[in-house]
Scaffold this motif. Structure first.
Motif, mmCIF file in Angstrom:
data_model
loop_
_atom_site.group_PDB
_atom_site.id
_atom_site.type_symbol
_atom_site.label_atom_id
_atom_site.label_comp_id
_atom_site.label_asym_id
_atom_site.label_seq_id
_atom_site.Cartn_x
_atom_site.Cartn_y
_atom_site.Cartn_z
ATOM 1 N N HIS A 146 0.911 -1.204 0.113
ATOM 2 C CA HIS A 146 -0.081 0.122 -0.130
ATOM 3 C C HIS A 146 0.811 1.247 0.045
ATOM 4 O O HIS A 146 0.684 2.024 0.808
ATOM 5 C CB HIS A 146 -0.811 -0.070 1.300
ATOM 6 N N VAL A 147 1.714 1.194 -0.936
ATOM 7 C CA VAL A 147 2.783 2.532 -0.986
ATOM 8 C C VAL A 147 2.574 2.955 -2.445
ATOM 9 O O VAL A 147 2.784 4.323 -2.470
ATOM 10 C CB VAL A 147 4.037 2.013 -0.709
ATOM 11 N N LEU A 148 2.456 2.190 -3.188
ATOM 12 C CA LEU A 148 2.619 2.690 -4.740
ATOM 13 C C LEU A 148 1.459 4.052 -5.248
ATOM 14 O O LEU A 148 1.916 4.937 -5.749
ATOM 15 C CB LEU A 148 2.235 1.779 -5.922
ATOM 16 N N GLU A 149 0.510 3.823 -4.468
ATOM 17 C CA GLU A 149 -0.477 5.054 -4.637
ATOM 18 C C GLU A 149 0.079 6.263 -3.820
ATOM 19 O O GLU A 149 -0.555 7.345 -4.405
ATOM 20 C CB GLU A 149 -1.877 4.491 -3.947
ATOM 21 N N HIS A 150 1.047 6.309 -3.070
ATOM 22 C CA HIS A 150 1.422 7.708 -2.448
ATOM 23 C C HIS A 150 2.560 8.136 -3.279
ATOM 24 O O HIS A 150 2.897 9.234 -2.865
ATOM 25 C CB HIS A 150 1.963 7.245 -1.101
ATOM 26 N N LEU A 151 3.308 7.538 -4.267
ATOM 27 C CA LEU A 151 4.364 8.189 -4.791
ATOM 28 C C LEU A 151 4.293 9.108 -5.810
ATOM 29 O O LEU A 151 3.507 8.770 -6.876
ATOM 30 C CB LEU A 151 5.069 6.941 -5.359
ATOM 31 N N PRO A 152 4.574 10.373 -5.665
ATOM 32 C CA PRO A 152 4.883 11.316 -6.792
ATOM 33 C C PRO A 152 5.611 10.876 -7.938
ATOM 34 O O PRO A 152 6.360 9.958 -7.531
ATOM 35 C CB PRO A 152 5.333 12.479 -5.936
ATOM 36 N N ASN A 153 5.584 11.568 -9.127
ATOM 37 C CA ASN A 153 6.475 11.001 -10.014
ATOM 38 C C ASN A 153 6.290 9.593 -10.489
ATOM 39 O O ASN A 153 7.425 8.960 -10.450
ATOM 40 C CB ASN A 153 7.669 11.469 -10.053
ATOM 41 N N LEU A 154 5.395 9.137 -10.576
ATOM 42 C CA LEU A 154 4.956 7.572 -10.497
ATOM 43 C C LEU A 154 5.758 6.700 -11.423
ATOM 44 O O LEU A 154 6.370 5.854 -11.173
ATOM 45 C CB LEU A 154 3.513 7.492 -10.590
ATOM 46 N N GLU A 155 5.761 7.219 -12.611
ATOM 47 C CA GLU A 155 6.642 6.365 -13.778
ATOM 48 C C GLU A 155 8.030 6.287 -13.311
ATOM 49 O O GLU A 155 8.954 5.522 -13.602
ATOM 50 C CB GLU A 155 6.013 6.854 -15.255
ATOM 51 N N ARG A 156 8.582 7.688 -12.952
ATOM 52 C CA ARG A 156 9.927 7.704 -12.641
ATOM 53 C C ARG A 156 10.445 6.940 -11.499
ATOM 54 O O ARG A 156 11.332 6.545 -11.484
ATOM 55 C CB ARG A 156 10.227 9.204 -12.496
ATOM 56 N N GLN A 157 9.574 6.824 -10.616
ATOM 57 C CA GLN A 157 9.809 5.781 -9.320
ATOM 58 C C GLN A 157 9.676 4.780 -9.530
ATOM 59 O O GLN A 157 10.530 3.599 -8.946
ATOM 60 C CB GLN A 157 8.545 6.403 -8.302
ATOM 61 N N ILE A 158 8.831 4.152 -10.463
ATOM 62 C CA ILE A 158 8.837 2.734 -10.941
ATOM 63 C C ILE A 158 9.918 2.212 -11.604
ATOM 64 O O ILE A 158 10.675 1.402 -11.420
ATOM 65 C CB ILE A 158 7.519 2.334 -11.777
ATOM 66 N N THR A 159 10.693 3.178 -12.411
ATOM 67 C CA THR A 159 12.032 3.095 -13.202
ATOM 68 C C THR A 159 13.326 2.861 -12.068
ATOM 69 O O THR A 159 13.828 1.985 -12.287
ATOM 70 C CB THR A 159 12.208 4.314 -14.217
ATOM 71 N N LYS A 160 12.984 3.615 -11.081
ATOM 72 C CA LYS A 160 14.001 3.455 -10.138
ATOM 73 C C LYS A 160 13.924 2.307 -9.325
ATOM 74 O O LYS A 160 14.974 1.591 -9.119
ATOM 75 C CB LYS A 160 13.946 4.769 -9.144
ATOM 76 N N ILE A 161 12.685 1.941 -8.846
ATOM 77 C CA ILE A 161 12.494 0.509 -8.079
ATOM 78 C C ILE A 161 12.955 -0.652 -9.038
ATOM 79 O O ILE A 161 13.567 -1.473 -8.543
ATOM 80 C CB ILE A 161 11.048 0.542 -7.698
ATOM 81 N N SER A 162 12.569 -0.587 -10.426
ATOM 82 C CA SER A 162 12.988 -1.741 -11.276
ATOM 83 C C SER A 162 14.332 -1.689 -11.295
ATOM 84 O O SER A 162 14.998 -2.907 -11.496
ATOM 85 C CB SER A 162 12.354 -1.522 -12.699
ATOM 86 N N SER A 163 15.017 -0.941 -11.331
ATOM 87 C CA SER A 163 16.679 -0.838 -11.544
ATOM 88 C C SER A 163 17.014 -1.333 -10.314
ATOM 89 O O SER A 163 18.595 -1.949 -10.272
ATOM 90 C CB SER A 163 17.242 0.769 -11.876
ATOM 91 N N LEU A 164 16.389 -1.410 -9.120
ATOM 92 C CA LEU A 164 17.057 -2.047 -7.851
ATOM 93 C C LEU A 164 16.770 -3.587 -7.586
ATOM 94 O O LEU A 164 17.183 -4.020 -6.775
ATOM 95 C CB LEU A 164 16.373 -1.199 -6.598
#
Length: 275
Positions: A146-164
């Motif tokens: 229950h965190v993804l819905e809180h993240l600003p700049n959603l697609e950029r954050q998804i890219t960062k998480i994917s890289s980790l």
């Protein structure tokens, strides 16, 4: 985007917001999105940043959380046998990381709220304030409960998480589902809209589409059956001013029974892998 419905922040500010429907992604977007979101988390009622057990709802939340921790641990345990490295994004007061650590996982956590980080540290779990503070480590499992819905700049954050994430790693994302029966029943009073803290409101189609952009695929979807009851309790309070336990349990049960056929549960867990 077109207007889906109008709602307001029932738990902190009382300010009014609207939800716009992104037709391309089949996702709702909170509008406007405040520049200073931190003030909307400054409340003793925001329970994921505390360990409060003062009210009836607090006690229900904490008991459900204890049960959920065991299920979460079992779920991540099934994703890797050797490299037990875990990153929990939005780790709150550190309870999930603590049980993972005690089960032999090498843990890291990210939690932007200072009060929650302090509470986590008191439990022996140090966390980072944002993703950019992490080193170049890769993780076998990354969780966002229950965190993804809180993240600003959603697609950029998804890219960062994917890289980790390791090449064969697993990303686990749990989010509310605005197509559930309890969401459709309570409409603007649905507690899981939780504007403006929830910036995005997902369907199954939107989650699949967002992660496809990072060449990631949803391999499994699992229900969170307790969420319909807790969300309905809050929604009843927002709608009527009363907790109305019996009515909320009835709506929560109906939501789960309908979801048994439609698979549109109040909240869903997505297990995601790199393609």
């Amino acid at each position: 985007m077109k207007l889906y419905l109008k709602t307001k922040d029932y738990s902190v500010s009382g300010e009014k917001f609207q939800l716009l429907h992104n037709l391309e992604l089949d996702m709702l977007v909170t509008d406007p999105q405040p520049e200073n979101l931190e003030k909307f988390y400054q409340s003793e009622d925001y329970i994921s940043h505390t360990d409060s057990q003062e009210t009836f709802l607090d006690k229900i939340y904490q008991n459900v959380k204890k049960h959920s921790l065991k299920k979460k641990l079992k779920l991540i345990g099934g994703q890797t046998k050797e490299n037990k490295t875990l990153l929990d994004v939005g780790s709150g007061t550190g309870d999930f990381l603590l049980v993972a650590k005690n089960s032999g996982w090498k843990i890291d956590g990210v939690e932007p709220n200072e009060k929650a980080r302090k509470r986590s540290k008191e439990k022996g779990v140090e966390t980072f304030s944002n993703l950019n503070e992490l080193s170049s480590n890769k993780y076998a499992v990354i969780t966002l409960w229950h965190v993804l819905e809180h993240l600003p700049n959603l697609e950029r954050q998804i890219t960062k998480i994917s890289s980790l994430l390791e090449e064969n790693g697993t990303l686990i994302v749990a989010v509310p589902n605005y197509k559930s029966f309890d969401a459709l029943y309570y409409k603007n009073f649905w507690a899981a809209f939780d504007v403006p803290r929830h910036l995005w409101h997902f369907s199954k189609e939107s989650v699949k589409a967002l992660f496809q952009k990072e060449n990631m695929i949803v391999t499994k979807i699992r229900p969170m059956v307790f969420d319909s009851y807790y969300v309905s309790l809050l929604s009843e309070k927002y709608k009527t001013g009363k907790q109305n336990f019996i009515k909320a349990c009835f709506i929560g049960l109906v939501s789960n029974l309908k979801a048994w056929r439609t698979k549109e549960y109040s909240s869903l867990i997505y297990i995601i892998k790199k393609a």
